[in-house]
Design an enzyme around this catalytic site. Structure first.
Site, PDB file in Angstrom:
ATOM      1  N   LYS A 144       0.395  -1.089   0.087  1.00 49.90           N
ATOM      2  CA  LYS A 144      -0.269  -0.052   0.023  1.00 49.90           C
ATOM      3  C   LYS A 144       0.564   1.624   0.066  1.00 49.90           C
ATOM      4  O   LYS A 144       0.702   2.573  -0.241  1.00 49.90           O
ATOM      5  CB  LYS A 144      -0.759  -0.385   0.866  1.00 49.90           C
ATOM      6  CG  LYS A 144      -2.324  -1.017   0.776  1.00 49.90           C
ATOM      7  CD  LYS A 144      -3.186  -0.895   1.744  1.00 49.90           C
ATOM      8  CE  LYS A 144      -3.950  -1.776   1.468  1.00 49.90           C
ATOM      9  NZ  LYS A 144      -5.379  -1.381   1.233  1.00 49.90           N
ATOM     10  N   LYS A 180      -6.815  -8.699 -10.555  1.00 44.14           N
ATOM     11  CA  LYS A 180      -8.104  -8.156 -10.178  1.00 44.14           C
ATOM     12  C   LYS A 180      -8.654  -7.034 -10.695  1.00 44.14           C
ATOM     13  O   LYS A 180      -7.985  -6.068 -10.936  1.00 44.14           O
ATOM     14  CB  LYS A 180      -8.237  -7.814  -8.382  1.00 44.14           C
ATOM     15  CG  LYS A 180      -9.544  -8.252  -7.641  1.00 44.14           C
ATOM     16  CD  LYS A 180      -9.473  -8.694  -6.343  1.00 44.14           C
ATOM     17  CE  LYS A 180     -10.143  -8.380  -5.684  1.00 44.14           C
ATOM     18  NZ  LYS A 180      -9.926  -8.359  -3.703  1.00 44.14           N
ATOM     19  N   LYS A 224     -10.148  -0.206  -8.970  1.00 46.40           N
ATOM     20  CA  LYS A 224     -10.338   1.437  -9.426  1.00 46.40           C
ATOM     21  C   LYS A 224      -9.295   2.525 -10.371  1.00 46.40           C
ATOM     22  O   LYS A 224      -9.189   3.289 -10.775  1.00 46.40           O
ATOM     23  CB  LYS A 224     -11.257   2.012  -8.809  1.00 46.40           C
ATOM     24  CG  LYS A 224     -10.266   2.651  -7.303  1.00 46.40           C
ATOM     25  CD  LYS A 224     -11.404   3.115  -6.062  1.00 46.40           C
ATOM     26  CE  LYS A 224      -9.821   3.484  -4.315  1.00 46.40           C
ATOM     27  NZ  LYS A 224      -9.255   2.185  -4.446  1.00 46.40           N
TER      28      LYS A 224
END
Length: 340
Positions: free
Chosen positions: A122, A205, A208
């Site tokens: 992240k 996957k 957005k």
């Protein structure tokens, strides 16, 4: 333990959340999570939250975050989550989340937190040196989210299993030091959760972050149709379900099966001798048939902001009724002097 933990007649509790980091949910959000949220209302006492506290672990524009939080709440209801049957709330409306998170942080070793593999993922290209402490500690806030509600089951994907294990470890540690307080939650694997892949890159996957291959549920139907009809397939020109050799075709079949409730084998049999264009057209039609009324229901909630605010307040009140009781027990057991 709490009354919820002791009462054998109580329905098992489930806690799950979704981040308000986009102005529209995408098809993967619905088929992978929200659809199951709706189904779980029948058998569980359900707590569903828009996790805006988690959202600010990375920089956010305040106005955009506020707008996205409202849209996310409206979409959750539009998907079929019933505010009468579930506690549907915005995470920051329940201050007990951050209060319990601090207690749990003080029980978590630095090395233990450092082993959370998603932190590096992240942190992204900027690296961990520039990441916020909030991003580093967000798995502990996630543990607090779960333990506040004495959740017995937590819907998890593969990327969240490590965080649930941390939650279980912290619950057990607290119980060992201070007496039985928390339910130690179990993972709830969703057998019928569809893993929706990127239309442009069916090895990844749907996300957005790659909008070209992502179907946003509030998009115009024409745009949804164009994306699906442009989906990457292959040169074999045979419709079969083979995720390894034909991931693009398999992804389209997964989507159609999930939306129509028809077994993939039956779909494949029906497409014998048919070209990819027909399959893409059918998938586009099925997605639009779901997305159009979903978008309309979302707009109706957003067009009545007073009612939306009322539903947020009702959900927060339901959540706090449980969260405050848990936190009071935690504070008493660790030795905090009661206020007032």
């Amino acid at each position: 333990m709490t009354d919820q933990a002791r009462d054998p007649e109580a329905r098992p509790r489930v806690l799950s959340g979704i981040q308000p980091t986009a102005d529209s949910f995408h098809l993967g959000n619905y088929l992978g999570a929200l659809r199951n949220w709706v189904a779980m209302q029948r058998d569980y006492e359900t707590f569903y939250t828009i996790v805006d506290l988690h959202a600010i672990t990375v920089p956010q524009d305040p106005e955009v975050l506020a707008a996205n939080t409202r849209v996310s709440f409206a979409q959750t209801l539009a998907a079929g989550v019933d505010p009468e049957r579930s506690a549907v709330f915005v995470q920051s409306h329940v201050p007990e989340h951050t209060q319990l998170a601090w207690v749990l942080m003080c029980l978590t070793g630095f090395g233990e937190a450092s082993r959370m593999t998603q932190f590096k993922d992240k942190a992204g290209k900027s690296g961990t040196a520039n990441a916020s402490v909030g991003l580093f500690t967000y798995p502990i806030l996630q543990a607090a989210d779960i333990l506040l509600y004495q959740a017995t089951k937590v819907p998890v994907g593969a990327d969240q299993r490590q965080h649930l294990e941390l939650t279980r470890d912290l619950a057990g540690r607290f119980n060992s030091r201070f007496g039985d307080t928390f339910v130690v939650p179990e993972p709830h694997v969703l057998a019928d959760a569809a893993k929706v892949l990127d239309l442009s890159d069916p090895t990844a996957k749907m996300s957005k972050s790659t909008p070209a291959g992502c179907v946003f549920l509030l998009e115009e139907p024409k745009r949804i149709t164009k994306k699906i009809k442009s989906a990457v397939t292959d040169s074999e020109a045979v419709i079969r379900y083979d995720p390894q050799r034909q991931p693009g075709v398999a992804n389209l079949l997964e989507i159609l099966s999930a939306l129509q409730g028809e077994a993939i084998d039956d779909l494949v049999e029906g497409y014998s001798g048919v070209l990819y264009g027909t399959l893409k057209g059918d998938v586009a039609e099925a997605v639009v048939a779901f997305a159009e009324p979903f978008a309309q229901r979302t707009r109706e909630y957003l067009e009545d902001p007073a009612e939306l605010d009322r539903l947020m307040a009702v959900g927060a009140q339901k959540a706090r009724a449980v969260a405050a009781d848990t936190l009071q027990t935690v504070y008493r057991r660790i030795g905090f002097v009661p206020a007032g």
